[in-house]
Each structure stands twice: as structure tokens, then as C-alpha cells.
Design a protein around this motif. Structure first.
Motif, mmCIF file in Angstrom:
data_model
loop_
_atom_site.group_PDB
_atom_site.id
_atom_site.type_symbol
_atom_site.label_atom_id
_atom_site.label_comp_id
_atom_site.label_asym_id
_atom_site.label_seq_id
_atom_site.Cartn_x
_atom_site.Cartn_y
_atom_site.Cartn_z
ATOM 1 N N LEU A 97 138.125 64.088 63.037
ATOM 2 C CA LEU A 97 137.340 64.866 62.079
ATOM 3 C C LEU A 97 137.334 64.243 60.684
ATOM 4 O O LEU A 97 136.279 64.103 60.072
ATOM 5 C CB LEU A 97 137.856 66.302 62.026
ATOM 6 C CG LEU A 97 137.212 67.212 60.986
ATOM 7 C CD1 LEU A 97 135.729 67.370 61.253
ATOM 8 C CD2 LEU A 97 137.903 68.562 60.972
ATOM 9 N N SER A 98 138.489 63.875 60.157
ATOM 10 C CA SER A 98 138.522 63.349 58.786
ATOM 11 C C SER A 98 137.780 62.020 58.680
ATOM 12 O O SER A 98 137.114 61.760 57.678
ATOM 13 C CB SER A 98 139.952 63.233 58.258
ATOM 14 O OG SER A 98 140.689 62.327 59.024
ATOM 15 N N LEU A 99 137.869 61.178 59.711
ATOM 16 C CA LEU A 99 137.118 59.927 59.723
ATOM 17 C C LEU A 99 135.622 60.226 59.717
ATOM 18 O O LEU A 99 134.867 59.657 58.928
ATOM 19 C CB LEU A 99 137.477 59.091 60.950
ATOM 20 C CG LEU A 99 136.778 57.749 61.108
ATOM 21 C CD1 LEU A 99 137.680 56.769 61.837
ATOM 22 C CD2 LEU A 99 135.452 57.854 61.827
ATOM 23 N N GLN A 100 135.192 61.144 60.586
ATOM 24 C CA GLN A 100 133.778 61.490 60.666
ATOM 25 C C GLN A 100 133.280 62.084 59.345
ATOM 26 O O GLN A 100 132.174 61.765 58.892
ATOM 27 C CB GLN A 100 133.538 62.462 61.824
ATOM 28 C CG GLN A 100 133.838 61.891 63.197
ATOM 29 C CD GLN A 100 132.886 60.774 63.595
ATOM 30 O OE1 GLN A 100 131.688 60.834 63.328
ATOM 31 N NE2 GLN A 100 133.414 59.760 64.259
ATOM 32 N N ASP A 101 134.091 62.919 58.725
ATOM 33 C CA ASP A 101 133.722 63.527 57.448
ATOM 34 C C ASP A 101 133.539 62.462 56.375
ATOM 35 O O ASP A 101 132.504 62.417 55.695
ATOM 36 C CB ASP A 101 134.788 64.547 57.042
ATOM 37 C CG ASP A 101 134.424 65.333 55.793
ATOM 38 O OD1 ASP A 101 133.237 65.398 55.437
ATOM 39 O OD2 ASP A 101 135.348 65.903 55.178
ATOM 40 N N ALA B 33 140.054 53.403 56.149
ATOM 41 C CA ALA B 33 138.938 52.579 55.672
ATOM 42 C C ALA B 33 137.748 53.458 55.303
ATOM 43 O O ALA B 33 137.149 53.293 54.232
ATOM 44 C CB ALA B 33 138.548 51.550 56.720
ATOM 45 N N CYS B 34 137.408 54.403 56.160
ATOM 46 C CA CYS B 34 136.275 55.284 55.870
ATOM 47 C C CYS B 34 136.538 56.116 54.617
ATOM 48 O O CYS B 34 135.637 56.317 53.795
ATOM 49 C CB CYS B 34 135.956 56.171 57.068
ATOM 50 S SG CYS B 34 135.172 55.265 58.426
ATOM 51 N N GLY B 35 137.770 56.570 54.448
ATOM 52 C CA GLY B 35 138.127 57.300 53.234
ATOM 53 C C GLY B 35 138.009 56.434 51.991
ATOM 54 O O GLY B 35 137.511 56.872 50.951
ATOM 55 N N THR C 164 130.077 59.002 53.174
ATOM 56 C CA THR C 164 129.785 57.676 52.631
ATOM 57 C C THR C 164 128.360 57.267 52.942
ATOM 58 O O THR C 164 127.633 56.783 52.060
ATOM 59 C CB THR C 164 130.766 56.620 53.196
ATOM 60 O OG1 THR C 164 132.088 57.034 52.932
ATOM 61 C CG2 THR C 164 130.520 55.255 52.566
ATOM 62 N N LEU C 165 127.932 57.449 54.182
ATOM 63 C CA LEU C 165 126.566 57.068 54.546
ATOM 64 C C LEU C 165 125.535 57.870 53.761
ATOM 65 O O LEU C 165 124.494 57.336 53.356
ATOM 66 C CB LEU C 165 126.349 57.216 56.047
ATOM 67 C CG LEU C 165 127.130 56.227 56.923
ATOM 68 C CD1 LEU C 165 126.898 56.520 58.398
ATOM 69 C CD2 LEU C 165 126.768 54.778 56.593
#
Length: 110
Positions: free
Chosen positions: A63-67, A25-27, A72-73
Motif C-alpha cells: 500500500l505505501s509503495l502504491q500510494d 525509492a518510491c517515497g 509521484t506520477l
């Protein structure tokens, strides 16, 4: 593409404890928010900001989610309309926590 945003929000809200769903979702939010300024505003107004911040808080070790979430933010905060929403949802705290945790990671620090 606008329907895709709502589908991603729905998946994120439906599966808040799934690291794979949240990471994807974040990606997706990042990819969609970079299409255009109009798309970024649509991402922000869809409820994605809340989803992103909840995912960052739920899975600080991915890490990839946080990145993708931080990226995005950062894209969304560039629009004045989103600045307050990100601040209200404790988005700046989530970004600062991420930067602190991954300070040595060049991809996040940029």
C-alpha cells in the motif's frame, strides 16, 4: 538534491526485487518531485518513471509503495513534458490498477 535522484534510481535498478528498496525509492521520488517544478522534471528525466512503474507492477500489494508511486506520477504528469513518457511506460495503466485495487482506501483515492 539532483545527485540524490540518481542515487535513488541506481538503488531501484540494482534491487528491483527488494520490496523495501522499492518502497523507499518510491517515497524518495515523491518527496523529491514535490520540492519544485524543476526538481519534478529532474526526477522524470532521471529514469524514475520507469522505476516507479516497474515497482508498482512488481509489488501491487504494498500500500505505501502504491500510494507514493501514484502520488509521484500525479505530480510528474502535471508537467506536459512527462505526460507522454508516463503513457509510453504504461504508467496510466499502473495508476488505474492501483486505484482499482485500493478504491476503498481514502489516501490513494484522493
Amino acid at each position: 538534491l539532483f545527485e540524490s535522484i540518481n542515487d535513488v534510481v541506481k538503488a531501484s535498478v540494482t534491487h528491483p526485487k527488494s520490496p523495501i528498496v522499492q518502497e523507499n525509492a518510491c517515497g524518495a521520488f515523491w518527496a523529491l518531485s514535490t520540492v519544485s517544478d524543476h526538481m519534478a522534471l529532474s526526477v522524470a528525466s532521471s529514469g524514475a518513471i520507469e522505476c516507479i512503474i516497474e515497482a508498482m507492477n512488481e509489488f501491487p500489494g504494498l500500500l505505501s509503495l502504491q500510494d507514493d508511486a501514484c502520488s509521484t506520477l500525479v505530480v510528474l504528469v502535471a508537467e506536459e513534458e512527462n505526460f507522454e513518457a508516463i503513457g509510453t511506460e504504461r504508467g496510466f495503466d499502473a495508476i488505474i490498477n492501483c486505484l482499482g485495487q485500493y478504491a476503498s482506501n481514502m489516501a490513494i483515492s484522493e
